[in-house]
Design a protein around this motif. Structure first.
Motif, PDB file in Angstrom:
ATOM      1  N   LYS A 131      29.143  -3.043  -4.561  1.00  0.00           N
ATOM      2  CA  LYS A 131      27.828  -2.420  -4.425  1.00  0.00           C
ATOM      3  C   LYS A 131      26.738  -3.212  -5.128  1.00  0.00           C
ATOM      4  O   LYS A 131      25.678  -3.481  -4.550  1.00  0.00           O
ATOM      5  CB  LYS A 131      27.884  -1.000  -4.987  1.00  0.00           C
ATOM      6  CG  LYS A 131      26.548  -0.272  -4.954  1.00  0.00           C
ATOM      7  CD  LYS A 131      26.668   1.108  -5.598  1.00  0.00           C
ATOM      8  CE  LYS A 131      25.316   1.815  -5.634  1.00  0.00           C
ATOM      9  NZ  LYS A 131      25.414   3.155  -6.288  1.00  0.00           N
ATOM     10  N   GLU A 132      26.982  -3.596  -6.386  1.00  0.00           N
ATOM     11  CA  GLU A 132      25.918  -4.201  -7.182  1.00  0.00           C
ATOM     12  C   GLU A 132      25.844  -5.718  -7.056  1.00  0.00           C
ATOM     13  O   GLU A 132      24.768  -6.297  -7.184  1.00  0.00           O
ATOM     14  CB  GLU A 132      26.087  -3.812  -8.650  1.00  0.00           C
ATOM     15  CG  GLU A 132      25.888  -2.324  -8.911  1.00  0.00           C
ATOM     16  CD  GLU A 132      25.710  -2.009 -10.380  1.00  0.00           C
ATOM     17  OE1 GLU A 132      25.834  -2.935 -11.220  1.00  0.00           O
ATOM     18  OE2 GLU A 132      25.465  -0.832 -10.705  1.00  0.00           O
ATOM     19  N   LYS A 157      38.633   2.543 -12.632  1.00  0.00           N
ATOM     20  CA  LYS A 157      37.220   2.200 -12.627  1.00  0.00           C
ATOM     21  C   LYS A 157      36.795   1.681 -13.989  1.00  0.00           C
ATOM     22  O   LYS A 157      37.454   1.937 -14.996  1.00  0.00           O
ATOM     23  CB  LYS A 157      36.385   3.425 -12.254  1.00  0.00           C
ATOM     24  CG  LYS A 157      36.660   3.951 -10.853  1.00  0.00           C
ATOM     25  CD  LYS A 157      35.743   5.125 -10.532  1.00  0.00           C
ATOM     26  CE  LYS A 157      35.975   5.634  -9.108  1.00  0.00           C
ATOM     27  NZ  LYS A 157      35.068   6.761  -8.765  1.00  0.00           N
ATOM     28  N   GLU A 158      35.659   0.983 -14.015  1.00  0.00           N
ATOM     29  CA  GLU A 158      35.198   0.335 -15.244  1.00  0.00           C
ATOM     30  C   GLU A 158      34.978   1.310 -16.398  1.00  0.00           C
ATOM     31  O   GLU A 158      35.111   0.940 -17.562  1.00  0.00           O
ATOM     32  CB  GLU A 158      33.896  -0.433 -14.969  1.00  0.00           C
ATOM     33  CG  GLU A 158      34.067  -1.684 -14.124  1.00  0.00           C
ATOM     34  CD  GLU A 158      34.098  -1.436 -12.635  1.00  0.00           C
ATOM     35  OE1 GLU A 158      34.067  -2.411 -11.861  1.00  0.00           O
ATOM     36  OE2 GLU A 158      34.151  -0.237 -12.208  1.00  0.00           O
ATOM     37  N   LYS A 176      20.214  -4.910 -15.825  1.00  0.00           N
ATOM     38  CA  LYS A 176      20.974  -4.280 -14.743  1.00  0.00           C
ATOM     39  C   LYS A 176      22.447  -4.665 -14.752  1.00  0.00           C
ATOM     40  O   LYS A 176      23.318  -3.829 -14.489  1.00  0.00           O
ATOM     41  CB  LYS A 176      20.358  -4.658 -13.388  1.00  0.00           C
ATOM     42  CG  LYS A 176      21.082  -4.047 -12.202  1.00  0.00           C
ATOM     43  CD  LYS A 176      20.388  -4.371 -10.892  1.00  0.00           C
ATOM     44  CE  LYS A 176      21.138  -3.732  -9.712  1.00  0.00           C
ATOM     45  NZ  LYS A 176      20.452  -4.011  -8.419  1.00  0.00           N
ATOM     46  N   TYR A 177      22.745  -5.921 -15.088  1.00  0.00           N
ATOM     47  CA  TYR A 177      24.097  -6.425 -14.872  1.00  0.00           C
ATOM     48  C   TYR A 177      24.918  -6.618 -16.147  1.00  0.00           C
ATOM     49  O   TYR A 177      26.074  -7.045 -16.065  1.00  0.00           O
ATOM     50  CB  TYR A 177      24.029  -7.749 -14.099  1.00  0.00           C
ATOM     51  CG  TYR A 177      23.421  -7.605 -12.723  1.00  0.00           C
ATOM     52  CD1 TYR A 177      24.132  -7.017 -11.688  1.00  0.00           C
ATOM     53  CD2 TYR A 177      22.118  -8.044 -12.474  1.00  0.00           C
ATOM     54  CE1 TYR A 177      23.571  -6.876 -10.431  1.00  0.00           C
ATOM     55  CE2 TYR A 177      21.548  -7.904 -11.213  1.00  0.00           C
ATOM     56  CZ  TYR A 177      22.278  -7.320 -10.195  1.00  0.00           C
ATOM     57  OH  TYR A 177      21.722  -7.168  -8.954  1.00  0.00           O
ATOM     58  N   ASP A 180      39.655  -0.401  -8.889  1.00  0.00           N
ATOM     59  CA  ASP A 180      38.555   0.026  -8.036  1.00  0.00           C
ATOM     60  C   ASP A 180      37.474  -1.055  -8.119  1.00  0.00           C
ATOM     61  O   ASP A 180      36.918  -1.304  -9.185  1.00  0.00           O
ATOM     62  CB  ASP A 180      38.016   1.368  -8.536  1.00  0.00           C
ATOM     63  CG  ASP A 180      36.945   1.953  -7.622  1.00  0.00           C
ATOM     64  OD1 ASP A 180      36.120   1.175  -7.085  1.00  0.00           O
ATOM     65  OD2 ASP A 180      36.907   3.177  -7.456  1.00  0.00           O
ATOM     66  N   SER A 199      34.653  -1.090  -6.238  1.00  0.00           N
ATOM     67  CA  SER A 199      33.454  -0.631  -5.540  1.00  0.00           C
ATOM     68  C   SER A 199      32.169  -1.006  -6.271  1.00  0.00           C
ATOM     69  O   SER A 199      31.133  -1.247  -5.636  1.00  0.00           O
ATOM     70  CB  SER A 199      33.516   0.884  -5.323  1.00  0.00           C
ATOM     71  OG  SER A 199      33.658   1.571  -6.555  1.00  0.00           O
ATOM     72  N   LEU A 200      32.202  -1.088  -7.608  1.00  0.00           N
ATOM     73  CA  LEU A 200      30.989  -1.444  -8.345  1.00  0.00           C
ATOM     74  C   LEU A 200      30.567  -2.882  -8.056  1.00  0.00           C
ATOM     75  O   LEU A 200      29.385  -3.162  -7.831  1.00  0.00           O
ATOM     76  CB  LEU A 200      31.204  -1.253  -9.846  1.00  0.00           C
ATOM     77  CG  LEU A 200      29.965  -1.479 -10.731  1.00  0.00           C
ATOM     78  CD1 LEU A 200      28.886  -0.451 -10.424  1.00  0.00           C
ATOM     79  CD2 LEU A 200      30.353  -1.428 -12.215  1.00  0.00           C
ATOM     80  N   ALA A 201      31.536  -3.804  -8.052  1.00  0.00           N
ATOM     81  CA  ALA A 201      31.224  -5.204  -7.743  1.00  0.00           C
ATOM     82  C   ALA A 201      30.734  -5.348  -6.306  1.00  0.00           C
ATOM     83  O   ALA A 201      29.820  -6.140  -6.036  1.00  0.00           O
ATOM     84  CB  ALA A 201      32.451  -6.087  -7.986  1.00  0.00           C
ATOM     85  N   TYR A 204      32.773  -5.391 -14.969  1.00  0.00           N
ATOM     86  CA  TYR A 204      33.039  -5.332 -13.535  1.00  0.00           C
ATOM     87  C   TYR A 204      34.509  -5.638 -13.258  1.00  0.00           C
ATOM     88  O   TYR A 204      35.090  -6.536 -13.878  1.00  0.00           O
ATOM     89  CB  TYR A 204      32.172  -6.344 -12.771  1.00  0.00           C
ATOM     90  CG  TYR A 204      30.713  -6.001 -12.719  1.00  0.00           C
ATOM     91  CD1 TYR A 204      30.195  -5.208 -11.696  1.00  0.00           C
ATOM     92  CD2 TYR A 204      29.829  -6.458 -13.701  1.00  0.00           C
ATOM     93  CE1 TYR A 204      28.838  -4.892 -11.649  1.00  0.00           C
ATOM     94  CE2 TYR A 204      28.483  -6.150 -13.655  1.00  0.00           C
ATOM     95  CZ  TYR A 204      27.992  -5.361 -12.627  1.00  0.00           C
ATOM     96  OH  TYR A 204      26.647  -5.054 -12.593  1.00  0.00           O
ATOM     97  N   LYS A 220      27.229  -5.433 -18.118  1.00  0.00           N
ATOM     98  CA  LYS A 220      28.251  -4.382 -18.162  1.00  0.00           C
ATOM     99  C   LYS A 220      29.577  -4.978 -17.720  1.00  0.00           C
ATOM    100  O   LYS A 220      29.701  -6.196 -17.561  1.00  0.00           O
ATOM    101  CB  LYS A 220      27.850  -3.224 -17.246  1.00  0.00           C
ATOM    102  CG  LYS A 220      27.742  -3.622 -15.776  1.00  0.00           C
ATOM    103  CD  LYS A 220      27.292  -2.485 -14.874  1.00  0.00           C
ATOM    104  CE  LYS A 220      25.802  -2.256 -14.967  1.00  0.00           C
ATOM    105  NZ  LYS A 220      25.309  -1.329 -13.902  1.00  0.00           N
TER     106      LYS A 220
END
Length: 343
Positions: free
Chosen positions: A302-303, A144-145, A245-246, A296, A298-300, A250, A248
């Motif tokens: 989801k967001e 994960k990130e 928000k973005y 992982d 999942s963050l990309a 990914y 960060k």
């Protein structure tokens, strides 16, 4: 919902590394979307790549370590977006030129971000690193990130350092929106780099030779080049709209259950090509390359509402079919694949 076919139309995009494999595909996608692209990179290292078929009209062939030329190129263009892909991108080469690898990948990234920071206009920045930035424990886990950064070889470690540079600029200078992206093992047409599995396969098959495979049981997050590029462009659009928000890191990679060994990739490529053989060319004491790496995503998902469109088998098919095209058809075929992917 961001519609990438329309979003970058008439936007000014400064793209470093546009002569390389992934950068050339990104330049082609952006031009197909109506963006105004300015490329900055060293001259291409090989012929018959995507860059040879689709070249931005505005192109500076120089080193990202040349701060004066780089700064002038960015200042004169006044971009809306910067996508930084220029790098020393090869693991095995990093063992031969470790100091230069760190210089290009770390100092070069700082040079790009410093030049961007000097812009008076708003500019959205996405820095491309790699899946190999993580402290890889060689276990069947999805990174994960927020996991620890590391890197066994000089290439991987230099990209982990580049992530720290990005974080520092993001935290120190609030006038620019900066994100970083970490993609898996990217494949696609037009890659002729040394010591990369797809070019090795195609060269051997084209010459009727047996494919020599160094690490047949290694597991990699294979994905077609258009998958992460689509993710980068989607992130860039959202980052411009909502930096808080973005801004960060990914991950972009295949689905968790869609990872193949090198052996499986080679055998699928041979089947699509129509003939060929391979052999295990692993040697005791050979240079270290990761045997197991998964991301992982999942963050990309989801967001960013990003998800892979092609599974590994389809990615291999799209890739090998590009190389099977006659040279005269490769420009049109590149655009065809981009359009098919966007649809």
């Amino acid at each position: 919902m961001v519609r990438l076919q329309d979003f970058y139309k008439d936007k000014k995009v400064f793209l470093t590394g546009h002569t390389g494999f992934k950068g050339a595909w990104m330049a082609a996608w952006l031009q197909q979307s109506g963006a105004i692209v300015k490329g900055y990179a060293l001259p291409p290292e090989y012929d018959n790549g995507v860059y040879d078929y689709i070249r931005p009209a505005d192109s500076v062939l120089d080193d990202i370590r040349n701060k004066l030329v780089l700064n002038q190129a960015i200042q004169s263009f006044q971009p809306d977006f910067i996508f930084h892909l220029a790098a020393q991108p090869l693991v095995r080469r990093s063992y031969e030129i470790p100091a230069e690898t760190f210089d290009v990948n770390v100092t070069g990234t700082a040079n790009v971000l410093e030049a961007a920071n000097n812009l008076l206009n708003p500019c959205t920045i996405v820095v491309i690193t790699t899946d190999k930035v993580y402290e890889n424990k060689e276990q069947d886990i999805l990174y994960k990130e927020g996991d620890a950064l590391g890197g066994h070889d000089p290439y991987s470690a230099s990209k982990a350092c580049a992530e720290l540079v990005v974080s520092s600029f993001r935290n120190s200078f609030s006038n620019k929106a900066i994100a970083s992206v970490r993609a898996g093992n990217v494949i696609g047409g037009g890659d002729w780099n040394k010591d990369r599995i797809i070019p090795d396969i195609v060269r051997a098959l084209s010459n009727g030779q047996v494919i020599e495979v160094r690490n047949p049981v290694s597991v990699r997050p294979w994905q077609h080049v258009l998958e992460p590029i689509g993710g980068y462009l989607r992130l860039g659009a959202l980052l411009q709209q909502d930096p808080a928000k973005y801004a960060k890191a990914y991950n972009f990679g295949p689905a968790p259950d869609d990872h193949l060994t090198v052996k499986e990739l080679v055998e699928k490529a041979i089947a699509i090509w129509g003939n060929g053989q391979w052999k295990d060319a692993s040697k005791p004491g050979q240079l270290h390359e990761a045997t197991l790496l998964k991301l992982d995503i999942s963050l990309a998902k989801k967001e960013l509402q990003w998800t892979p469109k092609l599974n590994a088998a389809q990615a291999i098919e799209w890739t090998i079919n590009w190389y099977k095209q006659p040279a005269a058809n490769r420009q049109a075929y590149t655009i065809q694949q981009i359009n098919e992917y966007m649809q």
